[in-house]
Design a protein around this motif. Structure first.
Motif, PDB file in Angstrom:
ATOM      1  N   VAL A  79       0.953  -1.510   0.012  1.00 53.14           N
ATOM      2  CA  VAL A  79       0.074  -0.126   0.345  1.00 53.14           C
ATOM      3  C   VAL A  79       0.807   1.686   0.017  1.00 53.14           C
ATOM      4  CG1 VAL A  79      -1.563   1.040   1.198  1.00 53.14           C
ATOM      5  CG2 VAL A  79      -1.833  -1.421   1.354  1.00 53.14           C
ATOM      6  N   GLY A  80       1.974   1.145   1.316  1.00 50.07           N
ATOM      7  CA  GLY A  80       2.884   1.977   0.521  1.00 50.07           C
ATOM      8  C   GLY A  80       3.516   2.421  -0.582  1.00 50.07           C
ATOM      9  N   SER A  81       5.219   3.386   0.143  1.00 48.21           N
ATOM     10  CA  SER A  81       5.608   3.486  -1.263  1.00 48.21           C
ATOM     11  C   SER A  81       6.015   1.981  -2.067  1.00 48.21           C
ATOM     12  CB  SER A  81       7.192   3.606  -1.051  1.00 48.21           C
ATOM     13  OG  SER A  81       7.710   2.784  -0.031  1.00 48.21           O
ATOM     14  N   GLY A  82       5.969   0.820  -1.116  1.00 50.35           N
ATOM     15  CA  GLY A  82       6.699  -0.306  -2.528  1.00 50.35           C
ATOM     16  C   GLY A  82       8.262  -0.964  -1.896  1.00 50.35           C
ATOM     17  N   SER A  83       8.683   0.382  -0.674  1.00 55.76           N
ATOM     18  CA  SER A  83       9.913  -0.631  -0.593  1.00 55.76           C
ATOM     19  C   SER A  83       9.753  -0.502   1.108  1.00 55.76           C
ATOM     20  CB  SER A  83      10.980   0.466  -1.163  1.00 55.76           C
ATOM     21  OG  SER A  83      12.186   0.549  -0.445  1.00 55.76           O
ATOM     22  N   PRO A  84      10.090  -1.657   1.567  1.00 55.51           N
ATOM     23  CA  PRO A  84      10.054  -1.822   3.287  1.00 55.51           C
ATOM     24  C   PRO A  84      11.066  -1.207   3.948  1.00 55.51           C
ATOM     25  CG  PRO A  84       9.014  -3.464   2.392  1.00 55.51           C
ATOM     26  CD  PRO A  84       9.700  -3.036   1.296  1.00 55.51           C
ATOM     27  N   SER A  85      10.892  -0.245   4.700  1.00 56.89           N
ATOM     28  CA  SER A  85      12.070   0.458   5.255  1.00 56.89           C
ATOM     29  C   SER A  85      12.331   0.681   6.733  1.00 56.89           C
ATOM     30  CB  SER A  85      12.798   1.470   4.778  1.00 56.89           C
ATOM     31  OG  SER A  85      12.221   2.956   4.665  1.00 56.89           O
ATOM     32  N   HIS A  86      12.753   1.262   7.491  1.00 57.15           N
ATOM     33  CA  HIS A  86      12.373   1.640   8.772  1.00 57.15           C
ATOM     34  C   HIS A  86      12.386   3.174   8.869  1.00 57.15           C
ATOM     35  CE1 HIS A  86      13.994  -2.149   9.675  1.00 57.15           C
ATOM     36  NE2 HIS A  86      12.111  -1.948  10.606  1.00 57.15           N
ATOM     37  N   GLY A  87      12.576   4.152   7.314  1.00 60.62           N
ATOM     38  CA  GLY A  87      11.650   5.410   7.175  1.00 60.62           C
ATOM     39  C   GLY A  87      10.203   5.971   7.932  1.00 60.62           C
ATOM     40  N   LYS A  88      10.810   7.594   7.270  1.00 62.73           N
ATOM     41  CA  LYS A  88       9.098   7.822   8.003  1.00 62.73           C
ATOM     42  C   LYS A  88       7.908   7.264   7.826  1.00 62.73           C
ATOM     43  CE  LYS A  88       6.940  12.601   7.427  1.00 62.73           C
ATOM     44  NZ  LYS A  88       5.958  12.197   7.626  1.00 62.73           N
ATOM     45  N   GLU A  89       7.727   6.677   6.229  1.00 61.61           N
ATOM     46  CA  GLU A  89       6.543   6.266   6.296  1.00 61.61           C
ATOM     47  C   GLU A  89       6.107   4.464   7.186  1.00 61.61           C
ATOM     48  OE1 GLU A  89       4.841   4.894   1.611  1.00 61.61           O
ATOM     49  OE2 GLU A  89       6.831   3.380   2.521  1.00 61.61           O
ATOM     50  N   PHE A  90       7.411   4.223   7.221  1.00 58.16           N
ATOM     51  CA  PHE A  90       7.357   3.602   8.431  1.00 58.16           C
ATOM     52  C   PHE A  90       6.955   4.098   9.817  1.00 58.16           C
ATOM     53  CE2 PHE A  90       8.987   0.106  11.342  1.00 58.16           C
ATOM     54  CZ  PHE A  90       8.161  -0.937  11.062  1.00 58.16           C
ATOM     55  N   ILE A  91       7.436   4.897  10.193  1.00 55.59           N
ATOM     56  CA  ILE A  91       7.269   5.443  11.421  1.00 55.59           C
ATOM     57  C   ILE A  91       5.938   5.515  11.693  1.00 55.59           C
ATOM     58  CG2 ILE A  91       8.602   7.236  13.295  1.00 55.59           C
ATOM     59  CD1 ILE A  91      10.411   4.367  12.936  1.00 55.59           C
ATOM     60  N   ASP A  92       6.095   6.084  10.351  1.00 53.14           N
ATOM     61  CA  ASP A  92       4.338   7.022  10.534  1.00 53.14           C
ATOM     62  C   ASP A  92       2.784   6.454  11.152  1.00 53.14           C
ATOM     63  OD1 ASP A  92       5.540   9.832  10.438  1.00 53.14           O
ATOM     64  OD2 ASP A  92       5.004  10.127   8.540  1.00 53.14           O
ATOM     65  N   LYS A  93       3.200   4.877  10.153  1.00 54.30           N
ATOM     66  CA  LYS A  93       2.015   4.273  10.628  1.00 54.30           C
ATOM     67  C   LYS A  93       2.310   3.139  11.845  1.00 54.30           C
ATOM     68  CE  LYS A  93      -0.602   1.122   9.044  1.00 54.30           C
ATOM     69  NZ  LYS A  93      -2.461   1.497   8.181  1.00 54.30           N
ATOM     70  N   CYS A  94       3.571   2.867  11.851  1.00 56.55           N
ATOM     71  CA  CYS A  94       4.211   1.626  13.380  1.00 56.55           C
ATOM     72  C   CYS A  94       3.370   3.317  14.395  1.00 56.55           C
ATOM     73  CB  CYS A  94       5.458   1.743  13.955  1.00 56.55           C
ATOM     74  SG  CYS A  94       6.012   0.646  13.042  1.00 56.55           S
ATOM     75  N   GLU A  95       3.526   4.779  14.282  1.00 61.39           N
ATOM     76  CA  GLU A  95       3.073   5.484  15.310  1.00 61.39           C
ATOM     77  C   GLU A  95       1.626   5.259  15.650  1.00 61.39           C
ATOM     78  OE1 GLU A  95       4.598   6.379  18.182  1.00 61.39           O
ATOM     79  OE2 GLU A  95       6.348   6.599  17.619  1.00 61.39           O
ATOM     80  N   SER A  96       1.080   5.465  14.443  1.00 62.57           N
ATOM     81  CA  SER A  96      -0.254   5.875  14.188  1.00 62.57           C
ATOM     82  C   SER A  96      -1.084   4.618  15.032  1.00 62.57           C
ATOM     83  CB  SER A  96      -0.749   5.227  12.476  1.00 62.57           C
ATOM     84  OG  SER A  96      -1.094   4.612  12.092  1.00 62.57           O
ATOM     85  N   ILE A  97      -0.095   2.989  14.939  1.00 65.05           N
ATOM     86  CA  ILE A  97      -0.991   2.183  15.766  1.00 65.05           C
ATOM     87  C   ILE A  97      -0.548   2.009  16.880  1.00 65.05           C
ATOM     88  CG2 ILE A  97      -1.789   0.762  13.611  1.00 65.05           C
ATOM     89  CD1 ILE A  97       0.089  -1.078  14.802  1.00 65.05           C
ATOM     90  N   GLY A  98       0.167   2.940  17.731  1.00 61.82           N
ATOM     91  CA  GLY A  98       0.427   2.167  18.783  1.00 61.82           C
ATOM     92  C   GLY A  98       2.198   2.171  18.918  1.00 61.82           C
ATOM     93  N   LEU A  99       2.857   1.833  18.279  1.00 62.68           N
ATOM     94  CA  LEU A  99       4.138   1.101  18.223  1.00 62.68           C
ATOM     95  C   LEU A  99       4.968   2.650  17.656  1.00 62.68           C
ATOM     96  CD1 LEU A  99       3.675  -2.032  15.546  1.00 62.68           C
ATOM     97  CD2 LEU A  99       3.779  -2.146  18.356  1.00 62.68           C
ATOM     98  N   HIS A 100       6.990   2.151  18.131  1.00 65.94           N
ATOM     99  CA  HIS A 100       7.082   3.405  18.725  1.00 65.94           C
ATOM    100  C   HIS A 100       8.999   2.718  18.741  1.00 65.94           C
ATOM    101  CE1 HIS A 100       4.093   5.100  21.125  1.00 65.94           C
ATOM    102  NE2 HIS A 100       3.859   4.487  21.464  1.00 65.94           N
ATOM    103  N   PRO A 101       8.764   2.819  16.850  1.00 67.00           N
ATOM    104  CA  PRO A 101      10.047   2.145  16.399  1.00 67.00           C
ATOM    105  C   PRO A 101      11.637   3.259  16.674  1.00 67.00           C
ATOM    106  CG  PRO A 101       9.027   2.558  14.536  1.00 67.00           C
ATOM    107  CD  PRO A 101       8.078   2.296  16.140  1.00 67.00           C
ATOM    108  N   LEU A 102      11.983   3.221  16.714  1.00 68.91           N
ATOM    109  CA  LEU A 102      13.755   4.327  16.341  1.00 68.91           C
ATOM    110  C   LEU A 102      13.717   4.505  14.967  1.00 68.91           C
ATOM    111  CD1 LEU A 102      15.033   6.138  17.870  1.00 68.91           C
ATOM    112  CD2 LEU A 102      17.343   4.394  17.348  1.00 68.91           C
ATOM    113  N   PRO A 103      13.864   5.560  14.545  1.00 68.64           N
ATOM    114  CA  PRO A 103      13.851   5.973  12.561  1.00 68.64           C
ATOM    115  C   PRO A 103      15.055   5.959  12.177  1.00 68.64           C
ATOM    116  CG  PRO A 103      12.894   7.791  13.786  1.00 68.64           C
ATOM    117  CD  PRO A 103      13.150   7.027  14.982  1.00 68.64           C
ATOM    118  N   GLY A 104      14.848   4.618  11.331  1.00 69.19           N
ATOM    119  CA  GLY A 104      16.303   4.500  10.378  1.00 69.19           C
ATOM    120  C   GLY A 104      16.938   2.965  10.815  1.00 69.19           C
TER     121      GLY A 104
END
Length: 166
Positions: free
Chosen positions: A126-151
């Motif tokens: 659904v997202g950018s198509g490139s799984p990473s721990h970047g902004k898109e990932f962090i924003d989605k995680c935060e939206s469900i209550g997870l708190h990963p370290l960027p990058g």
């Protein structure tokens, strides 16, 4: 022309895992498959859409990931037998307890790990198509209550709402 038939092996793989009475990870697989559906339906992809299909359920596996610091992995490409949407939990983090293998960090951390890897699947589909721990990932995680370290992706706080409600 000939119709292109899309095959989803996940239900059969799941059924095989849940019926494998001699397999040490049978109960774990059944638990994680149930929770993956719950996470998808309640948090990761909860709204029926007309512009795209619902996220697929992952194929869940268990492997020695050769690095104790890795909890699990989402395979971006097909695995050795051609399966996609694969989440592997690191066998290194399972310990024997009362005749069963259990996640050494407890169910809460295990479900945070499952949600984390499922969000990589969301990114790919659904997202950018490139799984990473970047902004898109962090924003989605935060939206469900997870708190990963960027990058890096390691979680820097215990999950809270809405994850904690589910």
């Amino acid at each position: 022309g000939k119709l292109i038939e899309t095959v989803n092996p996940q239900p059969e793989v799941r059924k095989n895992a849940e019926k494998a009475t001699e397999w040490a990870f049978k109960d774990e697989a059944a638990f994680l498959y149930d929770k993956a559906i719950l996470l998808r339906e309640r948090l990761i992809d909860p709204i029926a859409r007309i512009d795209r299909k619902q996220l697929p359920d992952p194929v869940i596996g268990f492997a020695n990931l050769r690095n104790y610091k890795v909890m699990a992995e989402y395979l971006v490409v097909r695995d050795a037998v051609g399966l996609t949407y694969r989440i592997n939990f690191n066998k290194e983090h399972y310990i024997p307890e009362n005749g069963k293998l259990v996640w050494r960090w407890g169910r809460w951390a295990q479900l945070e790990t499952l949600a984390h890897e499922y969000i990589h699947l969301w990114q790919q589909q659904v997202g950018s198509g490139s799984p990473s721990h970047g902004k898109e990932f962090i924003d989605k995680c935060e939206s469900i209550g997870l708190h990963p370290l960027p990058g890096i992706g390691c979680h820097i706080a215990v999950a809270d709402k809405p994850f904690s409600i589910v």
